[in-house]
Enzyme design. Sequence first.
Site, PDB file in Angstrom:
ATOM      1  N   TYR A 155       0.843  -1.206   0.000  1.00 56.81           N
ATOM      2  CA  TYR A 155       0.000   0.000   0.000  1.00 56.81           C
ATOM      3  C   TYR A 155       0.873   1.249   0.000  1.00 56.81           C
ATOM      4  O   TYR A 155       0.633   2.208  -0.734  1.00 56.81           O
ATOM      5  CB  TYR A 155      -0.882  -0.052   1.248  1.00 56.81           C
ATOM      6  CG  TYR A 155      -1.891   1.058   1.365  1.00 56.81           C
ATOM      7  CD1 TYR A 155      -3.089   1.016   0.663  1.00 56.81           C
ATOM      8  CD2 TYR A 155      -1.670   2.138   2.218  1.00 56.81           C
ATOM      9  CE1 TYR A 155      -4.032   2.022   0.791  1.00 56.81           C
ATOM     10  CE2 TYR A 155      -2.606   3.155   2.353  1.00 56.81           C
ATOM     11  CZ  TYR A 155      -3.781   3.087   1.635  1.00 56.81           C
ATOM     12  OH  TYR A 155      -4.710   4.084   1.763  1.00 56.81           O
ATOM     13  N   ILE A 188      -9.493   7.267   8.442  1.00 64.94           N
ATOM     14  CA  ILE A 188     -10.898   7.565   8.152  1.00 64.94           C
ATOM     15  C   ILE A 188     -11.811   6.698   9.007  1.00 64.94           C
ATOM     16  O   ILE A 188     -11.539   5.503   9.204  1.00 64.94           O
ATOM     17  CB  ILE A 188     -11.191   7.294   6.656  1.00 64.94           C
ATOM     18  CG1 ILE A 188     -10.241   8.089   5.751  1.00 64.94           C
ATOM     19  CG2 ILE A 188     -12.645   7.584   6.303  1.00 64.94           C
ATOM     20  CD1 ILE A 188     -10.364   9.586   5.848  1.00 64.94           C
ATOM     21  N   THR A 190     -14.614   4.407   9.372  1.00 68.09           N
ATOM     22  CA  THR A 190     -15.387   3.511   8.509  1.00 68.09           C
ATOM     23  C   THR A 190     -16.205   2.573   9.408  1.00 68.09           C
ATOM     24  O   THR A 190     -15.835   2.353  10.566  1.00 68.09           O
ATOM     25  CB  THR A 190     -14.486   2.634   7.598  1.00 68.09           C
ATOM     26  OG1 THR A 190     -13.837   1.672   8.424  1.00 68.09           O
ATOM     27  CG2 THR A 190     -13.456   3.436   6.856  1.00 68.09           C
TER      28      THR A 190
HETATM   29  P1  ADP Z   1     -12.086   4.502   1.897  1.00 66.45           P
HETATM   30  O1  ADP Z   1     -12.439   4.474   3.361  1.00 66.45           O
HETATM   31  O2  ADP Z   1     -10.667   4.951   1.666  1.00 66.45           O
HETATM   32  O3  ADP Z   1     -13.066   5.256   1.071  1.00 66.45           O
HETATM   33  P2  ADP Z   1     -13.229   1.950   0.994  1.00 66.45           P
HETATM   34  O4  ADP Z   1     -12.628   0.582   1.090  1.00 66.45           O
HETATM   35  O5  ADP Z   1     -14.454   2.262   1.778  1.00 66.45           O
HETATM   36  O6  ADP Z   1     -12.047   2.975   1.380  1.00 66.45           O
HETATM   37  O7  ADP Z   1     -13.529   2.322  -0.543  1.00 66.45           O
HETATM   38  C1  ADP Z   1     -12.795   1.858  -1.600  1.00 66.45           C
HETATM   39  C2  ADP Z   1     -13.746   1.621  -2.764  1.00 66.45           C
HETATM   40  O8  ADP Z   1     -12.951   1.199  -3.895  1.00 66.45           O
HETATM   41  C3  ADP Z   1     -14.772   0.517  -2.492  1.00 66.45           C
HETATM   42  O9  ADP Z   1     -16.062   0.984  -2.877  1.00 66.45           O
HETATM   43  C4  ADP Z   1     -14.322  -0.624  -3.390  1.00 66.45           C
HETATM   44  O10 ADP Z   1     -15.401  -1.403  -3.894  1.00 66.45           O
HETATM   45  C5  ADP Z   1     -13.615   0.119  -4.519  1.00 66.45           C
HETATM   46  N1  ADP Z   1     -12.639  -0.702  -5.238  1.00 66.45           N
HETATM   47  C6  ADP Z   1     -11.718  -1.549  -4.722  1.00 66.45           C
HETATM   48  N2  ADP Z   1     -11.013  -2.146  -5.705  1.00 66.45           N
HETATM   49  C7  ADP Z   1     -11.487  -1.652  -6.883  1.00 66.45           C
HETATM   50  C8  ADP Z   1     -11.167  -1.871  -8.252  1.00 66.45           C
HETATM   51  N3  ADP Z   1     -10.215  -2.726  -8.621  1.00 66.45           N
HETATM   52  N4  ADP Z   1     -11.860  -1.171  -9.179  1.00 66.45           N
HETATM   53  C9  ADP Z   1     -12.840  -0.311  -8.819  1.00 66.45           C
HETATM   54  N5  ADP Z   1     -13.196  -0.077  -7.552  1.00 66.45           N
HETATM   55  C10 ADP Z   1     -12.532  -0.741  -6.591  1.00 66.45           C
END
Ligand code: ADP
Length: 250
Positions: A155, A188, A190
Amino acid sequence: MRLQNKVLIVTGAGSGIGRATSLKLASEGATIVSSDYNEATAMETADLIQKAGGQASYCKADVSKPEDIRNLIDQTVAKHGTLDGIFNNAGVGDVRSFEEHTPDYYNHVISVDQFGVYLGIYYASKKMKELGVQGTIVNTASIFGYTAAKGSFAYQAAKAAVVMMTKSAALELADDGIRVVAVAPGFIDTPIIKDGDDFKDFLADQHLSKKLIQPEQIADVVTFLFSSEASAINGQTVPVDDGFLIFKRA
Ligand code: ADP
């Protein structure tokens, strides 16, 4: 209404920062294409925007796949007539030991968090140049693009790359009037982190306010960065970290 008539794509729009930012951008007049690889959550975000009186559509896309991003951008222009910017926000990354950073896991994180941001920058800027649009690209970096903590090897590599890609792309695209900036969120709030949980208190203690950051607090800064109020910010990653990066822990 700072973003009237703007057509903006948000990736990772199905939850957290992506959803809060989609709603905020729409409340400022932008038409949002809510995109996520989870189609149901992308659709929910578009529904929430419409219920609040805003304009939105949704499009499933996996940001690590070039054909998905090309399609997302083509669909956006076909449906809404133009493209004024993209929020490259989709991301993955859990905390795991270095031993668990297998080649497959490392590649997965890099393919979404780094390659996915490159694809968004590459194809969105290509389309905006074709259209003659002087648009804005905002990327989601992280405090871990600047500093390291155990358990997030891949990451951190990806997010450091996002900080540098933001600079490099700003330089490459300035002559076309395209601005490229990023935010670096701290911890954040969550739904996964429950109230009363020791881990929640530990993370909150890393901030000057002793509170976790709400997705809406990131959304406010991203919205500002998309607006003309931020026209003199280019190539920079703005920390939205409640002071995390400014002090040394005991
Ligand atoms: P944050 O708290 O940083 O917003 P989240 O995990 O809640 O993190 O949000 C990340 C979003 O990215 C999620 O909605 C997830 O479905 C989306 N995501 C993860 N991998 C992919 C991908 N390969 N392509 C598109 N969207 C993705």
